[in-house]
Write a protein that holds these residues in place. Structure first.
Motif, PDB file in Angstrom:
ATOM      1  N   PRO A   1      -8.981  -4.431  -5.654  1.00  0.00           N
ATOM      2  CA  PRO A   1      -8.802  -5.172  -6.916  1.00  0.00           C
ATOM      3  C   PRO A   1      -7.813  -4.505  -7.871  1.00  0.00           C
ATOM      4  CG  PRO A   1     -11.124  -5.038  -6.362  1.00  0.00           C
ATOM      5  CD  PRO A   1     -10.398  -4.140  -5.409  1.00  0.00           C
ATOM      6  N   VAL A   2      -7.789  -3.176  -7.896  1.00  0.00           N
ATOM      7  CA  VAL A   2      -6.836  -2.469  -8.760  1.00  0.00           C
ATOM      8  C   VAL A   2      -5.416  -2.746  -8.268  1.00  0.00           C
ATOM      9  CG1 VAL A   2      -6.060  -0.216  -9.589  1.00  0.00           C
ATOM     10  CG2 VAL A   2      -8.506  -0.691  -9.384  1.00  0.00           C
ATOM     11  N   LEU A   3      -5.207  -2.648  -6.958  1.00  0.00           N
ATOM     12  CA  LEU A   3      -3.886  -2.942  -6.402  1.00  0.00           C
ATOM     13  C   LEU A   3      -3.468  -4.376  -6.697  1.00  0.00           C
ATOM     14  CD1 LEU A   3      -3.784  -1.357  -2.835  1.00  0.00           C
ATOM     15  CD2 LEU A   3      -2.354  -0.796  -4.784  1.00  0.00           C
ATOM     16  N   GLN A   4      -4.397  -5.303  -6.526  1.00  0.00           N
ATOM     17  CA  GLN A   4      -4.074  -6.720  -6.728  1.00  0.00           C
ATOM     18  C   GLN A   4      -3.801  -7.054  -8.191  1.00  0.00           C
ATOM     19  OE1 GLN A   4      -7.337  -8.606  -4.659  1.00  0.00           O
ATOM     20  NE2 GLN A   4      -6.133  -8.755  -2.766  1.00  0.00           N
ATOM     21  N   SER A   5      -4.243  -6.207  -9.096  1.00  0.00           N
ATOM     22  CA  SER A   5      -3.913  -6.442 -10.505  1.00  0.00           C
ATOM     23  C   SER A   5      -2.437  -6.145 -10.777  1.00  0.00           C
ATOM     24  CB  SER A   5      -4.809  -5.604 -11.421  1.00  0.00           C
ATOM     25  OG  SER A   5      -4.474  -4.239 -11.352  1.00  0.00           O
ATOM     26  N   TYR A   6      -1.796  -5.401  -9.893  1.00  0.00           N
ATOM     27  CA  TYR A   6      -0.370  -5.091 -10.018  1.00  0.00           C
ATOM     28  C   TYR A   6       0.495  -5.900  -9.052  1.00  0.00           C
ATOM     29  CZ  TYR A   6      -1.896  -1.062 -12.711  1.00  0.00           C
ATOM     30  OH  TYR A   6      -2.468  -0.259 -13.660  1.00  0.00           O
ATOM     31  N   ILE A   7      -0.028  -6.121  -7.845  1.00  0.00           N
ATOM     32  CA  ILE A   7       0.736  -6.802  -6.800  1.00  0.00           C
ATOM     33  C   ILE A   7      -0.141  -7.905  -6.220  1.00  0.00           C
ATOM     34  CG2 ILE A   7       1.977  -6.545  -4.623  1.00  0.00           C
ATOM     35  CD1 ILE A   7       2.036  -3.492  -5.240  1.00  0.00           C
ATOM     36  N   GLN A   8       0.225  -9.153  -6.462  1.00  0.00           N
ATOM     37  CA  GLN A   8      -0.577 -10.269  -5.955  1.00  0.00           C
ATOM     38  C   GLN A   8      -0.514 -10.310  -4.434  1.00  0.00           C
ATOM     39  OE1 GLN A   8       0.772 -13.868  -7.807  1.00  0.00           O
ATOM     40  NE2 GLN A   8      -0.414 -13.502  -9.648  1.00  0.00           N
ATOM     41  N   ASN A   9      -1.604 -10.732  -3.836  1.00  0.00           N
ATOM     42  CA  ASN A   9      -1.708 -10.942  -2.389  1.00  0.00           C
ATOM     43  C   ASN A   9      -1.469  -9.689  -1.553  1.00  0.00           C
ATOM     44  OD1 ASN A   9      -2.201 -13.721  -2.862  1.00  0.00           O
ATOM     45  ND2 ASN A   9       0.002 -14.075  -3.010  1.00  0.00           N
ATOM     46  N   VAL A  10      -1.592  -8.524  -2.161  1.00  0.00           N
ATOM     47  CA  VAL A  10      -1.437  -7.286  -1.400  1.00  0.00           C
ATOM     48  C   VAL A  10      -2.643  -7.116  -0.476  1.00  0.00           C
ATOM     49  CG1 VAL A  10      -2.552  -5.738  -3.062  1.00  0.00           C
ATOM     50  CG2 VAL A  10      -0.756  -4.865  -1.581  1.00  0.00           C
ATOM     51  N   LYS A  11      -2.428  -6.505   0.659  1.00  0.00           N
ATOM     52  CA  LYS A  11      -3.492  -6.307   1.639  1.00  0.00           C
ATOM     53  C   LYS A  11      -3.488  -4.848   2.075  1.00  0.00           C
ATOM     54  CE  LYS A  11      -4.888  -7.799   6.222  1.00  0.00           C
ATOM     55  NZ  LYS A  11      -4.476  -8.470   7.440  1.00  0.00           N
ATOM     56  N   ILE A  12      -4.657  -4.274   2.193  1.00  0.00           N
ATOM     57  CA  ILE A  12      -4.784  -2.924   2.735  1.00  0.00           C
ATOM     58  C   ILE A  12      -5.038  -3.073   4.232  1.00  0.00           C
ATOM     59  CG2 ILE A  12      -6.093  -0.775   2.709  1.00  0.00           C
ATOM     60  CD1 ILE A  12      -6.766  -1.364  -0.233  1.00  0.00           C
ATOM     61  N   GLU A  13      -4.163  -2.492   5.041  1.00  0.00           N
ATOM     62  CA  GLU A  13      -4.210  -2.669   6.498  1.00  0.00           C
ATOM     63  C   GLU A  13      -5.263  -1.802   7.181  1.00  0.00           C
ATOM     64  OE1 GLU A  13      -2.356  -5.003   7.924  1.00  0.00           O
ATOM     65  OE2 GLU A  13      -1.282  -5.454   6.080  1.00  0.00           O
ATOM     66  N   GLY A  14      -5.591  -0.654   6.580  1.00  0.00           N
ATOM     67  CA  GLY A  14      -6.556   0.236   7.210  1.00  0.00           C
ATOM     68  C   GLY A  14      -6.835   1.430   6.325  1.00  0.00           C
ATOM     69  N   GLU A  15      -7.677   2.309   6.840  1.00  0.00           N
ATOM     70  CA  GLU A  15      -8.124   3.453   6.046  1.00  0.00           C
ATOM     71  C   GLU A  15      -8.081   4.725   6.885  1.00  0.00           C
ATOM     72  OE1 GLU A  15     -11.965   4.566   3.227  1.00  0.00           O
ATOM     73  OE2 GLU A  15     -11.591   2.498   3.824  1.00  0.00           O
ATOM     74  N   LEU A  16      -7.609   5.799   6.260  1.00  0.00           N
ATOM     75  CA  LEU A  16      -7.685   7.121   6.867  1.00  0.00           C
ATOM     76  C   LEU A  16      -9.006   7.724   6.402  1.00  0.00           C
ATOM     77  CD1 LEU A  16      -4.924   9.686   7.340  1.00  0.00           C
ATOM     78  CD2 LEU A  16      -7.100  10.412   6.386  1.00  0.00           C
ATOM     79  N   TYR A  17      -9.910   7.949   7.341  1.00  0.00           N
ATOM     80  CA  TYR A  17     -11.249   8.429   6.983  1.00  0.00           C
ATOM     81  C   TYR A  17     -11.339   9.944   6.930  1.00  0.00           C
ATOM     82  CZ  TYR A  17     -13.014   3.709   7.235  1.00  0.00           C
ATOM     83  OH  TYR A  17     -13.239   2.385   6.985  1.00  0.00           O
ATOM     84  N   THR A  18     -10.711  10.615   7.879  1.00  0.00           N
ATOM     85  CA  THR A  18     -10.732  12.075   7.882  1.00  0.00           C
ATOM     86  C   THR A  18      -9.423  12.620   8.399  1.00  0.00           C
ATOM     87  OG1 THR A  18     -11.708  12.129  10.101  1.00  0.00           O
ATOM     88  CG2 THR A  18     -13.228  12.344   8.252  1.00  0.00           C
ATOM     89  N   LEU A  19      -9.035  13.758   7.866  1.00  0.00           N
ATOM     90  CA  LEU A  19      -7.948  14.554   8.417  1.00  0.00           C
ATOM     91  C   LEU A  19      -8.417  15.989   8.264  1.00  0.00           C
ATOM     92  CD1 LEU A  19      -4.177  14.044   8.006  1.00  0.00           C
ATOM     93  CD2 LEU A  19      -5.176  16.301   8.196  1.00  0.00           C
ATOM     94  N   TYR A  20      -8.638  16.647   9.380  1.00  0.00           N
ATOM     95  CA  TYR A  20      -9.234  17.979   9.360  1.00  0.00           C
ATOM     96  C   TYR A  20      -8.395  18.925  10.200  1.00  0.00           C
ATOM     97  CZ  TYR A  20     -12.355  21.819  10.542  1.00  0.00           C
ATOM     98  OH  TYR A  20     -12.883  23.061  10.730  1.00  0.00           O
ATOM     99  N   LEU A  21      -8.147  20.118   9.671  1.00  0.00           N
ATOM    100  CA  LEU A  21      -7.508  21.192  10.432  1.00  0.00           C
ATOM    101  C   LEU A  21      -8.498  22.342  10.531  1.00  0.00           C
ATOM    102  CD1 LEU A  21      -3.942  21.253   8.834  1.00  0.00           C
ATOM    103  CD2 LEU A  21      -4.681  20.089  10.915  1.00  0.00           C
ATOM    104  N   SER A  22      -8.690  22.841  11.741  1.00  0.00           N
ATOM    105  CA  SER A  22      -9.634  23.938  11.935  1.00  0.00           C
ATOM    106  C   SER A  22      -9.076  25.222  11.325  1.00  0.00           C
ATOM    107  CB  SER A  22      -9.916  24.148  13.427  1.00  0.00           C
ATOM    108  OG  SER A  22      -8.769  24.651  14.068  1.00  0.00           O
ATOM    109  N   GLN A  23      -9.934  26.202  11.149  1.00  0.00           N
ATOM    110  CA  GLN A  23      -9.516  27.470  10.551  1.00  0.00           C
ATOM    111  C   GLN A  23      -8.482  28.193  11.410  1.00  0.00           C
ATOM    112  OE1 GLN A  23     -13.012  29.741   9.591  1.00  0.00           O
ATOM    113  NE2 GLN A  23     -13.407  28.535   7.748  1.00  0.00           N
ATOM    114  N   ASN A  24      -8.526  27.984  12.741  1.00  0.00           N
ATOM    115  CA  ASN A  24      -7.570  28.662  13.611  1.00  0.00           C
ATOM    116  C   ASN A  24      -6.269  27.882  13.786  1.00  0.00           C
ATOM    117  OD1 ASN A  24      -8.747  26.661  15.157  1.00  0.00           O
ATOM    118  ND2 ASN A  24      -8.824  27.873  17.030  1.00  0.00           N
TER     119      ASN A  24
END
Length: 157
Positions: free
Chosen positions: A37-60
């Motif tokens: 809704p925040v995006l659509q208040s600036y850009i009509q008909n905008v669509k979010i294609e997907g979501e990045l849920y995690t990005l993890y790098l191990s300590q090593n």
């Protein structure tokens, strides 16, 4: 289940050790309810294609070697290609002609949520082109409350 979110995991390994992973999937309910809704208040008909849920790098995992950026890029490309792994691999391994075509293709808007006090992650995602959308949400983990922020990627600037 109509509420199920299918997620895809990319893992980077070296010498049988996991260096990191990235999880992406369809846009989750929180992003649809709070970020869209925040995006659509600036850009009509905008669509979010997907979501990045995690990005993890191990300590090593070696830092500042582009591993996190590569995981992000592959995750973004997977979403952009409609979660078609074969097309993503072909596009990423394609010749220069394919790369020029890819650059001309329409932007793919993705979202992620992160702890707002994680300065390292915030700087990383801003360098990748992330734009802060929500910076006031609260996440509860155990008895603590944290600032939770959403960022979007792929908006033409």
């Amino acid at each position: 289940n109509k509420y199920a979110i299918y997620k895809y995991v990319m893992v980077i390994c070296l010498d049988c050790q996991v260096l990191g992973y990235c999880t992406v999937g369809e846009t989750g309910r929180s992003a649809k309810r709070k970020t869209l809704p925040v995006l659509q208040s600036y850009i009509q008909n905008v669509k979010i294609e997907g979501e990045l849920y995690t990005l993890y790098l191990s300590q090593n995992c070696p830092r500042r070697q582009g591993i996190g950026g590569s995981l992000f890029d592959v995750g973004y490309d997977l979403i952009k290609n409609g979660f078609d792994w074969n097309k993503t691999v072909q596009d990423r391994n394609g010749n220069d002609k394919n790369k020029k075509i890819m650059k001309k293709s329409k932007n793919c808007i993705i979202v992620l949520w992160l702890l707002g006090d994680n300065d390292i992650a915030m700087k990383f995602y801003k360098k990748k082109g992330g734009i802060m959308i929500n910076d006031h949400e609260r996440a509860h983990f155990g008895k603590k409350t944290y600032r939770y922020s959403s960022m979007v990627f792929g908006l033409a600037t």
